[in-house]
Every structure is written in C-alpha cells, then in structure tokens.
Design an enzyme around this catalytic site. Structure first.
Site, PDB file in Angstrom:
ATOM      1  N   ARG A  42       0.807  -1.216   0.000  1.00 49.31           N
ATOM      2  CA  ARG A  42       0.000   0.000   0.000  1.00 49.31           C
ATOM      3  C   ARG A  42       0.842   1.269   0.000  1.00 49.31           C
ATOM      4  O   ARG A  42       0.409   2.316   0.455  1.00 49.31           O
ATOM      5  CB  ARG A  42      -0.978  -0.012   1.178  1.00 49.31           C
ATOM      6  CG  ARG A  42      -1.868  -1.231   1.109  1.00 49.31           C
ATOM      7  CD  ARG A  42      -3.037  -1.222   2.029  1.00 49.31           C
ATOM      8  NE  ARG A  42      -3.703  -2.516   1.975  1.00 49.31           N
ATOM      9  CZ  ARG A  42      -4.628  -2.853   1.085  1.00 49.31           C
ATOM     10  NH1 ARG A  42      -5.011  -1.990   0.180  1.00 49.31           N
ATOM     11  NH2 ARG A  42      -5.174  -4.054   1.102  1.00 49.31           N
ATOM     12  N   HIS A  72       3.431 -10.623  -5.672  1.00 46.78           N
ATOM     13  CA  HIS A  72       2.203  -9.927  -6.082  1.00 46.78           C
ATOM     14  C   HIS A  72       2.509  -8.436  -6.046  1.00 46.78           C
ATOM     15  O   HIS A  72       3.099  -7.947  -5.091  1.00 46.78           O
ATOM     16  CB  HIS A  72       1.050 -10.273  -5.128  1.00 46.78           C
ATOM     17  CG  HIS A  72      -0.301  -9.920  -5.691  1.00 46.78           C
ATOM     18  ND1 HIS A  72      -0.674  -8.628  -5.967  1.00 46.78           N
ATOM     19  CD2 HIS A  72      -1.352 -10.702  -6.052  1.00 46.78           C
ATOM     20  CE1 HIS A  72      -1.908  -8.633  -6.466  1.00 46.78           C
ATOM     21  NE2 HIS A  72      -2.340  -9.881  -6.539  1.00 46.78           N
ATOM     22  N   TYR A  75      -1.157  -2.947  -4.640  1.00 47.92           N
ATOM     23  CA  TYR A  75      -2.566  -2.690  -4.972  1.00 47.92           C
ATOM     24  C   TYR A  75      -2.776  -1.278  -5.519  1.00 47.92           C
ATOM     25  O   TYR A  75      -3.823  -0.967  -6.057  1.00 47.92           O
ATOM     26  CB  TYR A  75      -3.453  -2.895  -3.741  1.00 47.92           C
ATOM     27  CG  TYR A  75      -3.477  -4.317  -3.258  1.00 47.92           C
ATOM     28  CD1 TYR A  75      -3.757  -5.353  -4.136  1.00 47.92           C
ATOM     29  CD2 TYR A  75      -3.221  -4.639  -1.925  1.00 47.92           C
ATOM     30  CE1 TYR A  75      -3.781  -6.666  -3.706  1.00 47.92           C
ATOM     31  CE2 TYR A  75      -3.241  -5.957  -1.479  1.00 47.92           C
ATOM     32  CZ  TYR A  75      -3.523  -6.968  -2.378  1.00 47.92           C
ATOM     33  OH  TYR A  75      -3.549  -8.257  -1.953  1.00 47.92           O
ATOM     34  N   HIS A 112      -2.737  -7.060 -11.081  1.00 45.71           N
ATOM     35  CA  HIS A 112      -4.104  -6.814 -11.502  1.00 45.71           C
ATOM     36  C   HIS A 112      -4.013  -5.962 -12.766  1.00 45.71           C
ATOM     37  O   HIS A 112      -3.346  -4.918 -12.740  1.00 45.71           O
ATOM     38  CB  HIS A 112      -4.882  -6.085 -10.403  1.00 45.71           C
ATOM     39  CG  HIS A 112      -5.018  -6.890  -9.148  1.00 45.71           C
ATOM     40  ND1 HIS A 112      -5.529  -6.388  -7.977  1.00 45.71           N
ATOM     41  CD2 HIS A 112      -4.715  -8.190  -8.894  1.00 45.71           C
ATOM     42  CE1 HIS A 112      -5.533  -7.341  -7.050  1.00 45.71           C
ATOM     43  NE2 HIS A 112      -5.038  -8.439  -7.575  1.00 45.71           N
ATOM     44  N   GLU A 148      -3.667 -11.220 -13.633  1.00 53.28           N
ATOM     45  CA  GLU A 148      -4.609 -11.973 -12.810  1.00 53.28           C
ATOM     46  C   GLU A 148      -6.042 -11.788 -13.320  1.00 53.28           C
ATOM     47  O   GLU A 148      -6.445 -10.683 -13.685  1.00 53.28           O
ATOM     48  CB  GLU A 148      -4.509 -11.502 -11.348  1.00 53.28           C
ATOM     49  CG  GLU A 148      -5.428 -12.289 -10.429  1.00 53.28           C
ATOM     50  CD  GLU A 148      -5.110 -12.116  -8.952  1.00 53.28           C
ATOM     51  OE1 GLU A 148      -4.131 -11.411  -8.617  1.00 53.28           O
ATOM     52  OE2 GLU A 148      -5.841 -12.696  -8.146  1.00 53.28           O
ATOM     53  N   ASP A 182      -7.573 -16.835 -10.586  1.00 54.15           N
ATOM     54  CA  ASP A 182      -8.033 -16.820  -9.195  1.00 54.15           C
ATOM     55  C   ASP A 182      -9.447 -17.398  -9.155  1.00 54.15           C
ATOM     56  O   ASP A 182     -10.355 -16.875  -9.806  1.00 54.15           O
ATOM     57  CB  ASP A 182      -8.015 -15.367  -8.688  1.00 54.15           C
ATOM     58  CG  ASP A 182      -8.327 -15.258  -7.205  1.00 54.15           C
ATOM     59  OD1 ASP A 182      -9.367 -15.796  -6.780  1.00 54.15           O
ATOM     60  OD2 ASP A 182      -7.543 -14.633  -6.474  1.00 54.15           O
ATOM     61  N   HIS A 185     -12.143 -14.989  -7.938  1.00 53.00           N
ATOM     62  CA  HIS A 185     -12.407 -13.919  -8.907  1.00 53.00           C
ATOM     63  C   HIS A 185     -13.219 -14.410 -10.100  1.00 53.00           C
ATOM     64  O   HIS A 185     -14.189 -13.750 -10.494  1.00 53.00           O
ATOM     65  CB  HIS A 185     -11.095 -13.306  -9.407  1.00 53.00           C
ATOM     66  CG  HIS A 185     -10.293 -12.625  -8.338  1.00 53.00           C
ATOM     67  ND1 HIS A 185      -9.042 -12.105  -8.565  1.00 53.00           N
ATOM     68  CD2 HIS A 185     -10.564 -12.375  -7.032  1.00 53.00           C
ATOM     69  CE1 HIS A 185      -8.568 -11.572  -7.443  1.00 53.00           C
ATOM     70  NE2 HIS A 185      -9.474 -11.732  -6.503  1.00 53.00           N
ATOM     71  N   HIS A 219      -4.588 -18.944  -8.010  1.00 55.77           N
ATOM     72  CA  HIS A 219      -4.906 -18.491  -6.661  1.00 55.77           C
ATOM     73  C   HIS A 219      -6.120 -19.287  -6.222  1.00 55.77           C
ATOM     74  O   HIS A 219      -7.176 -19.206  -6.860  1.00 55.77           O
ATOM     75  CB  HIS A 219      -5.245 -16.992  -6.659  1.00 55.77           C
ATOM     76  CG  HIS A 219      -4.037 -16.108  -6.715  1.00 55.77           C
ATOM     77  ND1 HIS A 219      -4.117 -14.746  -6.887  1.00 55.77           N
ATOM     78  CD2 HIS A 219      -2.712 -16.402  -6.590  1.00 55.77           C
ATOM     79  CE1 HIS A 219      -2.895 -14.240  -6.879  1.00 55.77           C
ATOM     80  NE2 HIS A 219      -2.036 -15.210  -6.704  1.00 55.77           N
ATOM     81  N   ASP A 232     -14.980  -8.904  -4.940  1.00 57.61           N
ATOM     82  CA  ASP A 232     -13.722  -9.582  -4.652  1.00 57.61           C
ATOM     83  C   ASP A 232     -13.611  -9.797  -3.144  1.00 57.61           C
ATOM     84  O   ASP A 232     -13.012  -9.001  -2.440  1.00 57.61           O
ATOM     85  CB  ASP A 232     -12.569  -8.705  -5.195  1.00 57.61           C
ATOM     86  CG  ASP A 232     -11.210  -9.351  -5.012  1.00 57.61           C
ATOM     87  OD1 ASP A 232     -11.138 -10.463  -4.458  1.00 57.61           O
ATOM     88  OD2 ASP A 232     -10.205  -8.743  -5.429  1.00 57.61           O
ATOM     89  N   HIS A 234     -12.561 -12.781  -0.639  1.00 61.12           N
ATOM     90  CA  HIS A 234     -12.048 -14.138  -0.453  1.00 61.12           C
ATOM     91  C   HIS A 234     -12.621 -14.782   0.808  1.00 61.12           C
ATOM     92  O   HIS A 234     -12.902 -14.102   1.792  1.00 61.12           O
ATOM     93  CB  HIS A 234     -10.524 -14.122  -0.331  1.00 61.12           C
ATOM     94  CG  HIS A 234      -9.831 -13.560  -1.543  1.00 61.12           C
ATOM     95  ND1 HIS A 234      -8.478 -13.607  -1.707  1.00 61.12           N
ATOM     96  CD2 HIS A 234     -10.315 -12.937  -2.648  1.00 61.12           C
ATOM     97  CE1 HIS A 234      -8.149 -13.039  -2.858  1.00 61.12           C
ATOM     98  NE2 HIS A 234      -9.250 -12.613  -3.441  1.00 61.12           N
ATOM     99  N   GLU A 264      -4.894 -17.342  -0.833  1.00 62.98           N
ATOM    100  CA  GLU A 264      -4.977 -15.946  -0.351  1.00 62.98           C
ATOM    101  C   GLU A 264      -6.237 -15.859   0.498  1.00 62.98           C
ATOM    102  O   GLU A 264      -6.985 -14.889   0.428  1.00 62.98           O
ATOM    103  CB  GLU A 264      -5.100 -14.974  -1.518  1.00 62.98           C
ATOM    104  CG  GLU A 264      -3.891 -14.844  -2.401  1.00 62.98           C
ATOM    105  CD  GLU A 264      -4.164 -13.940  -3.597  1.00 62.98           C
ATOM    106  OE1 GLU A 264      -5.290 -13.987  -4.136  1.00 62.98           O
ATOM    107  OE2 GLU A 264      -3.272 -13.185  -3.972  1.00 62.98           O
TER     108      GLU A 264
HETATM  109 ZN   LIG Z   1      -9.041 -11.044  -4.720  1.00 62.37          ZN
HETATM  110 ZN   LIG Z   2      -5.595 -13.481  -6.323  1.00 62.95          ZN
END
Ligand SMILES: [Zn+2]
Ligand SMILES: [Zn+2]
Length: 283
Positions: A42, A72, A75, A112, A148, A182, A185, A219, A232, A234, A264
C-alpha cells in the site's frame, strides 16, 4: 488418476523481518511454493534491496523445498488510469517491482491488469498494453508478468477471458506475459465452477480463449459472495460459495499439476490446514 508429481501448494506469506523470514514461514506451513510482496503493498515507495539480502534470499530459497514462487504487485498500481500522474507512477512502480523480482530471482510477478475508470474497455486495454510493452522492453526476461483474472468490481479489467486474451494479443512482449487464474475472482465474475460439469466447461473456455499454456499460476480462494456478484471477497476453502469438491477437481487436474497454487484466504491461521487438505485432494 492421481497426479504423480508432488503438488506445488503455498500461500501468500508475510515478509515481516526480511525476505528470508518468508521462506521460513512457508516451510513451517508445509508449503512447496509461496507468494510474497517485495515491498509494502500500500505504498508507492520502497527501500532498495541490498546485495546481501539478495544473496541470503537466493541461498535460503535454494536450500528450501519451495519452487516456482511468485510476487504480487502493489494494490496501488493502475497502469490503465485516466489520471496521467497515477498512470505514470503506476508504470514506474511496476517497473521497479519487476526489477526487484529479477534481483531476487522470483520467476513470476502477479498483477491486476488495471481499471479503466470510465474510459471504457478498449481505452483501458490500450493503456495496459502500452505500459506493459514499455516496461517489458527493458526487462531482463527472467521474470514473467502474470495478469490476474479479476472479479469485475468497479471498472476492473481482466474479468473476462476475452479481455485477458486481448491484452496479451496486443502486447509486443507476449513471451513475458502469463496468466494467474483466481478461483474466487472468476466465480464472482460469472464463471461457474460449482459442479464437475461447470468446472470442465469453464476451463475449456479458458483453454479455447486464452490457452492453457498461458496459465502459470492459480490463486485458490473460496468466495464470500455468489456467482456473478462481481465482488472480490475471499473466503477460507469450503466456507464460501465454491464447494470444497471444486478444489479437488483442480488438484486432480493433470493440466495443472506443475502449476503453483497459492492460497490468499482470509485466515493465515488456517493456511497449514488448507495446504494439508489440498495435498490430500491431490492424491
Ligand atoms: Zn481477490
Ligand atoms: Zn488473487
């Protein structure tokens, strides 16, 4: 028929205390692969990785049972942004992250694809390709970027197999691009995987549109929200809307035997149990 090769299963692991700590944590869980952030996810900034850190990490990785590990990306990155400053910062940040992976010898960087923020699918994809090409033109080639598959929240791109295909097709550096699928997703994006028949149909679609060879990571996440919810969220395996049996189809699918599978899921305290469950499902 069960898969003969030992499965590659891991989770997203914290790098708190240093990169080598992540290797220790993953091994303690019984993992055979892992995903990390190479910096705070972040923040736009990071401190450079020292040569000593690189050496120690590579040595520890070699001595571990971990294979095909991945990072990864942050974000904050949106290389499809309509704000020129965000777009520029994103491209720079992604370039730096790719460099970090190359330094550490990490073969995959999951990202992403981006959000078009109202500019539309075509415009967004164009920007993603332009920026990916700029970054990949300077890449050493040891780390691939994995796009992804997304849930389709907001103006996120990459929630249809066609969008992913279009990004790859319009990039000049296709060889350095792969896909990370994923389960949470794609399910939230509207691809049903709840029954064996639905699972087969969805993977067939993926194979026909993108191609199985492009799939380089999975994922494995359950979903808190339903099919086509475009959210989204999880969930731990078996606790959400995706039946536990779906993860068994994946673990028994020969096409995915050598593909690293990363959890994840929201509770890291359950990782060891989930890894163990997936290992059993593969047999
Ligand atoms: Zn996600
Ligand atoms: Zn993922």
């Amino acid at each position: 028929m069960p898969n003969k090769v030992p499965p590659l299963i891991g989770a997203h692991i914290s790098i708190a205390g240093g990169f080598c700590k992540a290797i220790e944590r993953a091994q303690a869980l019984g993992a055979t692969t892992m995903q990390i952030f190479t910096k705070s996810s972040r923040s736009w900034f990071e401190k450079p990785i020292s040569d000593d850190e690189v050496k120690a990490f590579k040595k520890a990785l070699k001595q571990s049972k971990l294979k095909k590990i991945m990072a990864h990306s942050s974000y904050l990155i949106n290389i499809a942004s309509t704000n020129p400053e965000t777009e520029k910062n994103s491209a720079t940040a992604l370039k730096h992250e790719l460099k970090r992976c190359e330094q550490l010898g990490i073969p995959y960087l999951v990202m992403h694809p981006g959000s078009h923020l109202g500019a539309g699918e075509q415009e967004g994809i164009k920007k993603i390709c332009k920026n990916l090409d700029k970054i990949l033109a300077q890449a050493s080639g040891t780390t691939k970027i994995l796009l992804e598959t997304m849930a389709g929240q907001g103006t996120n791109l990459g929630h249809t197999f066609e969008q992913i295909k279009s990004i790859i097709a319009n990039c000049a550096h296709k060889k350095l691009l792969g896909v990370c699928l994923d389960t949470c997703h794609i399910f939230a994006a509207g691809y049903d995987i709840r029954t064996e028949e639905a699972y087969k149909k969805t993977i067939k679609q993926f194979a026909q549109i993108i191609g199985i060879r492009k799939l380089q990571a999975l994922h494995l996440n359950d979903s808190k929200t339903g099919l086509d919810s475009h959210k989204d969220r999880h969930e731990s395996l078996g606790e959400g809307h995706i039946p536990r049996t779906t993860f068994k189809y994946i673990m028994q699918d020969k096409r995915f035997a050598k593909i690293p599978k990363i959890l994840e899921t929201p509770d890291p305290n359950l990782y060891a149990k989930e890894i163990n469950m997936l290992n059993r499902m593969a047999q």
